[in-house]
Write a protein that holds these residues in place. Sequence first.
Motif, short mmCIF file in Angstrom:
data_model
loop_
_atom_site.label_atom_id
_atom_site.label_comp_id
_atom_site.label_asym_id
_atom_site.label_seq_id
_atom_site.Cartn_x
_atom_site.Cartn_y
_atom_site.Cartn_z
N THR A 36 0.83 -1.21 0.00
CA THR A 36 0.00 0.00 0.00
C THR A 36 0.86 1.26 0.00
OG1 THR A 36 -1.68 -1.17 1.25
CG2 THR A 36 -1.85 1.20 1.22
N GLN A 64 -10.56 9.69 -0.32
CA GLN A 64 -10.07 9.07 0.92
C GLN A 64 -11.23 8.61 1.80
OE1 GLN A 64 -7.46 12.11 2.45
NE2 GLN A 64 -5.72 11.34 1.29
N THR A 67 -12.64 5.35 0.29
CA THR A 67 -11.81 4.17 0.52
C THR A 67 -11.79 3.77 1.99
OG1 THR A 67 -9.83 5.57 0.55
CG2 THR A 67 -10.34 4.43 -1.51
N ASN A 71 -13.00 0.20 3.15
CA ASN A 71 -12.08 -0.58 3.96
C ASN A 71 -12.74 -1.02 5.27
OD1 ASN A 71 -9.41 -1.64 4.67
ND2 ASN A 71 -9.46 -0.04 6.23
N VAL A 95 -7.85 -2.52 -0.94
CA VAL A 95 -8.85 -1.44 -0.93
C VAL A 95 -8.17 -0.10 -1.06
CG1 VAL A 95 -10.54 -0.24 0.52
CG2 VAL A 95 -10.62 -2.72 0.33
N PHE A 96 -7.07 0.08 -0.32
CA PHE A 96 -6.38 1.37 -0.38
C PHE A 96 -5.61 1.58 -1.67
CE2 PHE A 96 -7.21 1.49 4.22
CZ PHE A 96 -7.82 2.75 4.26
N LEU A 98 -7.18 1.61 -4.27
CA LEU A 98 -8.16 2.40 -5.00
C LEU A 98 -7.78 3.88 -5.04
CD1 LEU A 98 -11.56 0.95 -3.76
CD2 LEU A 98 -10.59 0.76 -6.05
N ASN A 99 -7.14 4.38 -3.96
CA ASN A 99 -6.77 5.80 -3.93
C ASN A 99 -5.95 6.21 -5.14
OD1 ASN A 99 -8.15 6.49 -1.63
ND2 ASN A 99 -6.38 6.41 -0.29
#
Length: 157
Positions: A36, A64, A67, A71, A95-96, A98-99
Amino acid sequence: MFLGLVVVFALTAKFIISTGFDYMYVVSMVLILALTTYFSYYFGLPHQILMKADQKIRIVSGIQIITILVNFIACVLLIDADCTVRMVKLASAFVFLLNPVLYRLYVKKNFKINKSIYDAERQYPQKKDGVIHHLSYFIHENTDIVLLSIICGTATV
């Protein structure tokens, strides 16, 4: 350089930090957490800085928030399903991811980036400054975690 440091730390963390976990567990957790961090800083940060510079902080904050909520839901579902901590952290890492993807999509759609600014030797002007800014930001954001991990969890020899 970051990837090299991650590999070195993953291989030596068990000997530096006192834990009750086996060697492969510690190695896998370091690699999951680094995943990540790597994608956030090296792919998401340039787009995030561009959006903040263009006064689009609400877009960064919105992404943010989304996400974090996704999360949270994923973690609750995985914990309810009795998944291991590694599985929860791995899902959280994905999931993070995605940022940076959402940042890139937004920048690609809303900004026209001129990629032909390099000189005759195909060197980008001020590339060294950009790398130094990224490195400084990374150190600034993670120094506390490293120091606490080493000081509070250092193995006694």
